[in-house]
Design a protein around this motif. Structure first.
Motif, PDB file in Angstrom:
ATOM      1  N   ASP A  91       0.824  -1.205   0.000  1.00 56.14           N
ATOM      2  CA  ASP A  91       0.000   0.000   0.000  1.00 56.14           C
ATOM      3  C   ASP A  91       0.862   1.260   0.000  1.00 56.14           C
ATOM      4  N   ALA A  92       1.942   1.235   0.752  1.00 58.85           N
ATOM      5  CA  ALA A  92       2.828   2.396   0.811  1.00 58.85           C
ATOM      6  C   ALA A  92       3.468   2.662  -0.543  1.00 58.85           C
ATOM      7  N   PHE A  93       3.892   1.611  -1.236  1.00 56.31           N
ATOM      8  CA  PHE A  93       4.497   1.788  -2.555  1.00 56.31           C
ATOM      9  C   PHE A  93       3.468   2.285  -3.562  1.00 56.31           C
ATOM     10  N   GLU A  94       2.256   1.742  -3.501  1.00 53.43           N
ATOM     11  CA  GLU A  94       1.222   2.170  -4.439  1.00 53.43           C
ATOM     12  C   GLU A  94       0.814   3.612  -4.182  1.00 53.43           C
ATOM     13  N   ALA A  95       0.808   4.024  -2.942  1.00 54.61           N
ATOM     14  CA  ALA A  95       0.439   5.399  -2.604  1.00 54.61           C
ATOM     15  C   ALA A  95       1.469   6.396  -3.136  1.00 54.61           C
ATOM     16  N   ARG A  96       2.720   5.979  -3.194  1.00 56.08           N
ATOM     17  CA  ARG A  96       3.776   6.862  -3.699  1.00 56.08           C
ATOM     18  C   ARG A  96       3.900   6.791  -5.208  1.00 56.08           C
ATOM     19  N   GLY A  97       3.193   5.865  -5.845  1.00 60.17           N
ATOM     20  CA  GLY A  97       3.307   5.722  -7.293  1.00 60.17           C
ATOM     21  C   GLY A  97       4.560   4.990  -7.705  1.00 60.17           C
ATOM     22  N   THR A  98       5.174   4.241  -6.776  1.00 59.53           N
ATOM     23  CA  THR A  98       6.401   3.514  -7.098  1.00 59.53           C
ATOM     24  C   THR A  98       6.171   2.018  -6.967  1.00 59.53           C
ATOM     25  N   ALA A  99       4.968   1.582  -7.285  1.00 59.71           N
ATOM     26  CA  ALA A  99       4.680   0.151  -7.200  1.00 59.71           C
ATOM     27  C   ALA A  99       5.627  -0.614  -8.114  1.00 59.71           C
ATOM     28  N   THR A 100       5.998  -1.772  -7.665  1.00 58.29           N
ATOM     29  CA  THR A 100       6.908  -2.569  -8.475  1.00 58.29           C
ATOM     30  C   THR A 100       6.244  -2.933  -9.783  1.00 58.29           C
ATOM     31  N   ARG A 101       7.024  -2.831 -10.819  1.00 59.89           N
ATOM     32  CA  ARG A 101       6.520  -3.157 -12.147  1.00 59.89           C
ATOM     33  C   ARG A 101       7.134  -4.452 -12.605  1.00 59.89           C
ATOM     34  N   ARG A 102       6.467  -5.087 -13.553  1.00 58.51           N
ATOM     35  CA  ARG A 102       7.017  -6.332 -14.097  1.00 58.51           C
ATOM     36  C   ARG A 102       8.300  -6.055 -14.844  1.00 58.51           C
ATOM     37  N   ARG A 103       9.206  -6.989 -14.749  1.00 57.90           N
ATOM     38  CA  ARG A 103      10.433  -6.877 -15.513  1.00 57.90           C
ATOM     39  C   ARG A 103      10.150  -7.301 -16.948  1.00 57.90           C
ATOM     40  N   PRO A 104      10.828  -6.702 -17.915  1.00 62.27           N
ATOM     41  CA  PRO A 104      10.618  -7.115 -19.293  1.00 62.27           C
ATOM     42  C   PRO A 104      10.918  -8.595 -19.469  1.00 62.27           C
ATOM     43  N   GLY A 105      10.069  -9.275 -20.202  1.00 63.17           N
ATOM     44  CA  GLY A 105      10.279 -10.690 -20.473  1.00 63.17           C
ATOM     45  C   GLY A 105       9.661 -11.604 -19.436  1.00 63.17           C
ATOM     46  N   ARG A 106       9.176 -11.062 -18.324  1.00 67.51           N
ATOM     47  CA  ARG A 106       8.538 -11.888 -17.287  1.00 67.51           C
ATOM     48  C   ARG A 106       7.043 -11.763 -17.403  1.00 67.51           C
ATOM     49  N   ARG A 107       6.353 -12.856 -17.114  1.00 61.44           N
ATOM     50  CA  ARG A 107       4.878 -12.842 -17.170  1.00 61.44           C
ATOM     51  C   ARG A 107       4.316 -13.253 -15.877  1.00 61.44           C
TER      52      ARG A 107
END
Length: 68
Positions: A52-68
């Protein structure tokens, strides 16, 4: 000049340390009151709170390229 990559990471690590400290405080409080009548143990869901803290800051982890 601020770093685009490291600034959000450092902020995230600082938030994680703060959340770890809060969780330890909750656990210590639970232990200190283990024999207190009608005391209800508290819990801090670390993973959900950090997410929740990461999402609130807009820095939520994103998928790495090539990973599903």
């Amino acid at each position: 000049m601020p770093s685009i990559i490291f600034d959000p990471i450092m902020q995230g690590l600082a938030q994680a340390l703060t959340l770890h400290q809060r969780r330890h405080e909750v656990l210590a409080s639970n232990l200190a009151n283990v024999e207190t009548p009608r005391y209800r143990a508290r819990e801090l869901d670390f993973a959900a709170t950090l997410r929740d803290a990461f999402e609130a800051r807009g820095t939520a982890t994103r998928r790495r390229p090539g990973r599903r």
